[in-house]
Design a protein around this motif. Structure first.
Motif, PDB file in Angstrom:
ATOM      1  N   GLU A  21      -0.351  33.425  14.010  1.00 24.46           N
ATOM      2  CA  GLU A  21      -1.697  32.983  14.397  1.00 24.46           C
ATOM      3  C   GLU A  21      -1.764  31.480  14.672  1.00 24.46           C
ATOM      4  N   PHE A  22      -0.747  30.724  14.241  1.00 20.54           N
ATOM      5  CA  PHE A  22      -0.733  29.282  14.464  1.00 20.54           C
ATOM      6  C   PHE A  22       0.335  28.852  15.482  1.00 20.54           C
ATOM      7  N   VAL A  23       0.870  29.805  16.216  1.00 19.27           N
ATOM      8  CA  VAL A  23       1.963  29.512  17.136  1.00 19.27           C
ATOM      9  C   VAL A  23       1.576  28.489  18.203  1.00 19.27           C
ATOM     10  N   MET A  24       0.306  28.413  18.556  1.00 24.26           N
ATOM     11  CA  MET A  24      -0.131  27.477  19.588  1.00 24.26           C
ATOM     12  C   MET A  24      -0.367  26.070  19.037  1.00 24.26           C
ATOM     13  N   ASP A  25      -0.308  25.904  17.718  1.00 23.84           N
ATOM     14  CA  ASP A  25      -0.466  24.582  17.121  1.00 23.84           C
ATOM     15  C   ASP A  25       0.812  23.770  17.341  1.00 23.84           C
ATOM     16  N   TYR A  26       0.680  22.477  17.203  1.00 24.92           N
ATOM     17  CA  TYR A  26       1.830  21.609  17.411  1.00 24.92           C
ATOM     18  C   TYR A  26       2.747  21.551  16.194  1.00 24.92           C
ATOM     19  N   TYR A  27       2.224  21.902  15.030  1.00 27.47           N
ATOM     20  CA  TYR A  27       3.011  21.765  13.804  1.00 27.47           C
ATOM     21  C   TYR A  27       3.689  23.085  13.454  1.00 27.47           C
ATOM     22  N   TRP A  28       4.980  23.058  13.332  1.00 27.85           N
ATOM     23  CA  TRP A  28       5.778  24.171  12.806  1.00 27.85           C
ATOM     24  C   TRP A  28       6.462  23.646  11.547  1.00 27.85           C
ATOM     25  N   TYR A  29       6.695  24.522  10.591  1.00 25.79           N
ATOM     26  CA  TYR A  29       7.372  24.129   9.359  1.00 25.79           C
ATOM     27  C   TYR A  29       8.868  23.988   9.631  1.00 25.79           C
ATOM     28  N   MET A  30       9.449  22.899   9.136  1.00 19.09           N
ATOM     29  CA  MET A  30      10.888  22.730   9.279  1.00 19.09           C
ATOM     30  C   MET A  30      11.583  23.507   8.171  1.00 19.09           C
ATOM     31  N   TRP A  31      12.584  24.281   8.524  1.00 22.91           N
ATOM     32  CA  TRP A  31      13.410  24.995   7.549  1.00 22.91           C
ATOM     33  C   TRP A  31      14.565  24.069   7.204  1.00 22.91           C
ATOM     34  N   LYS A  32      14.471  23.484   6.036  1.00 23.20           N
ATOM     35  CA  LYS A  32      15.450  22.490   5.589  1.00 23.20           C
ATOM     36  C   LYS A  32      15.487  21.330   6.585  1.00 23.20           C
ATOM     37  N   LEU A  33      16.546  20.566   6.585  1.00 21.47           N
ATOM     38  CA  LEU A  33      16.696  19.463   7.535  1.00 21.47           C
ATOM     39  C   LEU A  33      17.475  19.936   8.751  1.00 21.47           C
ATOM     40  N   PRO A  34      17.382  19.210   9.868  1.00 21.90           N
ATOM     41  CA  PRO A  34      18.244  19.568  10.990  1.00 21.90           C
ATOM     42  C   PRO A  34      19.702  19.528  10.545  1.00 21.90           C
ATOM     43  N   MET A  35      20.523  20.341  11.176  1.00 28.07           N
ATOM     44  CA  MET A  35      21.928  20.471  10.790  1.00 28.07           C
ATOM     45  C   MET A  35      22.769  19.482  11.595  1.00 28.07           C
ATOM     46  N   PHE A  36      22.614  18.193  11.233  1.00 29.01           N
ATOM     47  CA  PHE A  36      23.285  17.114  11.956  1.00 29.01           C
ATOM     48  C   PHE A  36      24.797  17.314  11.967  1.00 29.01           C
ATOM     49  N   GLY A  37      25.368  17.350  13.168  1.00 26.48           N
ATOM     50  CA  GLY A  37      26.814  17.456  13.313  1.00 26.48           C
ATOM     51  C   GLY A  37      27.394  18.833  13.056  1.00 26.48           C
ATOM     52  N   GLU A  38      26.556  19.833  12.827  1.00 28.90           N
ATOM     53  CA  GLU A  38      27.070  21.177  12.537  1.00 28.90           C
ATOM     54  C   GLU A  38      27.701  21.778  13.787  1.00 28.90           C
ATOM     55  N   THR A  39      28.923  22.279  13.631  1.00 31.50           N
ATOM     56  CA  THR A  39      29.629  22.895  14.752  1.00 31.50           C
ATOM     57  C   THR A  39      29.990  24.350  14.484  1.00 31.50           C
ATOM     58  N   ASP A  40      29.619  24.859  13.323  1.00 34.43           N
ATOM     59  CA  ASP A  40      29.921  26.246  12.961  1.00 34.43           C
ATOM     60  C   ASP A  40      28.744  27.138  13.336  1.00 34.43           C
ATOM     61  N   ILE A  79      16.079  24.589  12.569  1.00 31.20           N
ATOM     62  CA  ILE A  79      15.299  25.826  12.493  1.00 31.20           C
ATOM     63  C   ILE A  79      13.891  25.466  12.048  1.00 31.20           C
ATOM     64  N   GLU A  80      12.901  26.052  12.723  1.00 26.80           N
ATOM     65  CA  GLU A  80      11.496  25.893  12.347  1.00 26.80           C
ATOM     66  C   GLU A  80      10.843  27.269  12.317  1.00 26.80           C
ATOM     67  N   VAL A 123      10.348  32.394  14.183  1.00 25.12           N
ATOM     68  CA  VAL A 123      11.416  31.449  13.852  1.00 25.12           C
ATOM     69  C   VAL A 123      11.939  30.866  15.161  1.00 25.12           C
ATOM     70  N   ARG A 124      12.027  29.546  15.186  1.00 28.84           N
ATOM     71  CA  ARG A 124      12.416  28.836  16.407  1.00 28.84           C
ATOM     72  C   ARG A 124      13.716  28.070  16.178  1.00 28.84           C
ATOM     73  N   LEU A 125      14.597  28.138  17.161  1.00 23.47           N
ATOM     74  CA  LEU A 125      15.840  27.375  17.175  1.00 23.47           C
ATOM     75  C   LEU A 125      15.628  26.159  18.074  1.00 23.47           C
ATOM     76  N   ILE A 126      16.029  25.003  17.592  1.00 19.16           N
ATOM     77  CA  ILE A 126      15.894  23.759  18.348  1.00 19.16           C
ATOM     78  C   ILE A 126      17.259  23.089  18.441  1.00 19.16           C
ATOM     79  N   GLY A 127      17.511  22.456  19.559  1.00 17.77           N
ATOM     80  CA  GLY A 127      18.702  21.633  19.729  1.00 17.77           C
ATOM     81  C   GLY A 127      18.261  20.207  20.000  1.00 17.77           C
ATOM     82  N   TYR A 128      18.508  19.315  19.039  1.00 13.22           N
ATOM     83  CA  TYR A 128      18.131  17.909  19.210  1.00 13.22           C
ATOM     84  C   TYR A 128      19.252  17.159  19.920  1.00 13.22           C
TER      85      TYR A 128
END
Length: 118
Positions: free
Chosen positions: A55-74, A49-50, A94-99
């Motif tokens: 106003e900064f949506v076009m920038d490359y930097y988004w704040y990371m919300w905690k760490l990626p949820m490695f291995g989360e299946t729930d 989650i980021e 708020v953006r959802l990412i799938g690594y």
């Protein structure tokens, strides 16, 4: 061929800015967001989650919300983190990412909650 629509997206008008494919569609419902999380998990991708100010949506930097949820299946845990991020940053997008572990890249990224525009 059908006529192509011009979206009046301008940097000078924050409320008109388009920042990814889904932003051209109506905001996703809770059920549609759930389906996206289910899809990420079914692919074996690590959810993250980021967030950022509109106003900064076009920038490359988004704040990371905690760490990626490695291995989360729930799915519910991922949705709870996305909701916690939105509640802690109510004016932000708020953006959802799938690594994708195999490709070492983002398999998907989409704004699931839109913040207030200026």
């Amino acid at each position: 061929m059908s006529e192509v629509m011009d979206y009046k997206s301008r940097l000078s008008d924050p409320s008109s800015r388009k920042f990814e494919t889904f932003s051209y569609l109506p905001a996703m419902t809770e059920n549609e967001i759930r389906k996206q999380v289910e899809y990420l998990i079914s692919k074996g991708w690590n959810p993250a989650i980021e967030h950022t100010e509109p106003e900064f949506v076009m920038d490359y930097y988004w704040y990371m919300w905690k760490l990626p949820m490695f291995g989360e299946t729930d799915v519910d845990k991922v949705l709870a983190e996305a909701d916690a991020c939105r509640k802690a940053n109510p004016n932000n997008h708020v953006r959802l990412i799938g690594y994708n572990n195999f490709n070492q890249s983002q398999g998907a990224a989409m704004v699931i909650y839109r913040g207030k525009t200026v």
